[in-house]
Enzyme design. Structure first.
Site, PDB file in Angstrom:
ATOM      1  CG  ASP A  22      -1.881  -1.132   1.257  1.00 19.37           C
ATOM      2  OD1 ASP A  22      -3.089  -0.874   1.290  1.00 19.37           O
ATOM      3  OD2 ASP A  22      -1.439  -2.301   1.268  1.00 19.37           O
ATOM      4  CD  GLU A  54      -7.322   0.820  -0.426  1.00 19.80           C
ATOM      5  OE1 GLU A  54      -8.433   0.937  -0.956  1.00 19.80           O
ATOM      6  OE2 GLU A  54      -7.140   0.425   0.736  1.00 19.80           O
ATOM      7  CG  ASN A  55      -4.403   3.574   1.615  1.00 27.64           C
ATOM      8  OD1 ASN A  55      -4.010   2.435   1.865  1.00 27.64           O
ATOM      9  ND2 ASN A  55      -5.630   3.961   1.877  1.00 27.64           N
ATOM     10  CG  HIS A  67      -9.819   3.592   1.392  1.00 27.14           C
ATOM     11  ND1 HIS A  67     -10.932   3.848   2.164  1.00 27.14           N
ATOM     12  CD2 HIS A  67      -8.834   3.227   2.254  1.00 27.14           C
ATOM     13  CE1 HIS A  67     -10.640   3.642   3.446  1.00 27.14           C
ATOM     14  NE2 HIS A  67      -9.376   3.258   3.517  1.00 27.14           N
ATOM     15  CG  HIS A 107      -7.096  -4.379  -0.022  1.00 29.71           C
ATOM     16  ND1 HIS A 107      -5.833  -3.818  -0.145  1.00 29.71           N
ATOM     17  CD2 HIS A 107      -7.840  -3.477   0.672  1.00 29.71           C
ATOM     18  CE1 HIS A 107      -5.815  -2.640   0.424  1.00 29.71           C
ATOM     19  NE2 HIS A 107      -7.015  -2.411   0.948  1.00 29.71           N
ATOM     20  CG  HIS A 110      -6.756  -3.846   4.369  1.00 25.82           C
ATOM     21  ND1 HIS A 110      -7.356  -2.636   4.049  1.00 25.82           N
ATOM     22  CD2 HIS A 110      -7.316  -4.239   5.548  1.00 25.82           C
ATOM     23  CE1 HIS A 110      -8.242  -2.326   4.989  1.00 25.82           C
ATOM     24  NE2 HIS A 110      -8.226  -3.268   5.909  1.00 25.82           N
ATOM     25  CG  HIS A 140      -1.093   0.288   5.648  1.00 19.82           C
ATOM     26  ND1 HIS A 140      -1.221   1.659   5.666  1.00 19.82           N
ATOM     27  CD2 HIS A 140      -1.963  -0.141   4.694  1.00 19.82           C
ATOM     28  CE1 HIS A 140      -2.129   2.040   4.776  1.00 19.82           C
ATOM     29  NE2 HIS A 140      -2.593   0.940   4.181  1.00 19.82           N
TER      30      HIS A 140
END
Length: 278
Positions: free
Chosen positions: A21, A52-53, A81, A170, A195, A197
């Site tokens: 991520d 996605e982040n 997200h 994820h 997901h 992290h």
């Protein structure tokens, strides 16, 4: 390196780099600065990242997508997200984009749950068709999604022509991730988690030849709590007060995993966890 390669001819090996991520500007910046050199030095054929982040810690924009592709990323996966930034919707629906949202979102959601992409055939190896798909876990997750196990079977049909098949799972629960790895062993080249992290230390080659890791980790600031400034997160856990969790800035790293694949079989033969510090 787990299960060191049993293929003596390097031209028959395909090297995948899956990056965890990407969090905010720090994660994006370290990738744009260092990924081209990492690809060259480590003889990488294909790079998949979960981004996605990437927009201030939640979501992705077309500008960020283009920046990441230009620095050497071949495919970008998303997670819960995926739809946070509406500006990405047209790109999600563009059949030429290299952007994959979780396949078990409702069919009416923007985007597609898989991509078929041909590698460039670098390092003296032939171009190879790569299938990438993404799925969300259901345990401790709140999205309206289908069963990821049954959708995984459908995605296998969609990417059946690919020699190398990659799943970004994820998920929050380690048990669900491990169950997915066992379920798909021998069917996918790699089942790699994102997901949480936090990189897990369970990278391995499963008996059927699938490379597996519960979570490949985070690309972003590690002087943090999963990428966010420490103090506001601590305050929330101590008091329950809601506040903004801004992206942190210090000790920026790239987490990921290298997977070597036998192009003759499409099976993984080696997996190596990656922690890059600038």
């Amino acid at each position: 390196m787990k299960n060191a390669s049993d293929v003596s001819d390097r031209s028959r090996l395909f090297r995948l780099l899956m990056i965890g991520d990407v969090v905010g500007k720090p994660g994006k910046s370290i990738l744009t600065e260092h990924l081209p050199r990492i690809r060259e030095e480590r003889l990488v054929d294909f790079v998949v990242i979960n981004a996605e982040n990437a927009k201030d810690g939640s979501g992705i924009t077309p500008e960020i997508y283009n920046t990441l592709i230009e620095c050497g990323v071949d495919c970008i996966t998303l997670g819960d997200h995926a739809f946070r930034s509406k500006s990405i919707y047209p790109m999600l629906n563009d059949p030429t984009s290299r952007l994959v949202r979780p396949a078990n979102f409702p069919a009416e959601a923007p985007g597609r749950g898989y991509a078929l992409i041909e590698s460039v055939g670098a390092n003296g190896r032939p171009a190879t068709l790569v299938g990438v798909t993404s799925l969300l876990g259901r345990v401790f997750m709140q999205n309206p999604i289908d069963n990821p196990f049954s959708v995984a079977d459908k995605m296998l049909v969609r990417i059946s022509e690919a020699r190398v098949k990659i799943l970004d799972f994820h998920a929050e629960a380690t048990s669900e991730a491990q169950a997915m790895g066992r379920y798909l062993d021998g069917k996918f080249t790699a089942v790699l988690g994102t997901h949480t992290h936090v990189a897990t230390a369970d990278e391995c080659i499963l008996p059927g030849g699938t490379a597996y890791q519960t979570d490949v980790g985070m690309t972003g600031p590690f002087h943090s709590i999963i990428g966010r400034n420490v103090e506001p997160v601590l305050d929330y856990f101590k008091t329950g007060r809601q506040t903004l969790f801004d992206v942190a800035k210090r000790d920026v790293r790239i987490n990921g995993v290298f997977v070597d694949v036998n192009l003759g079989t499409g099976k993984a033969v080696a997996i190596d966890r990656f922690d890059f510090r600038a």
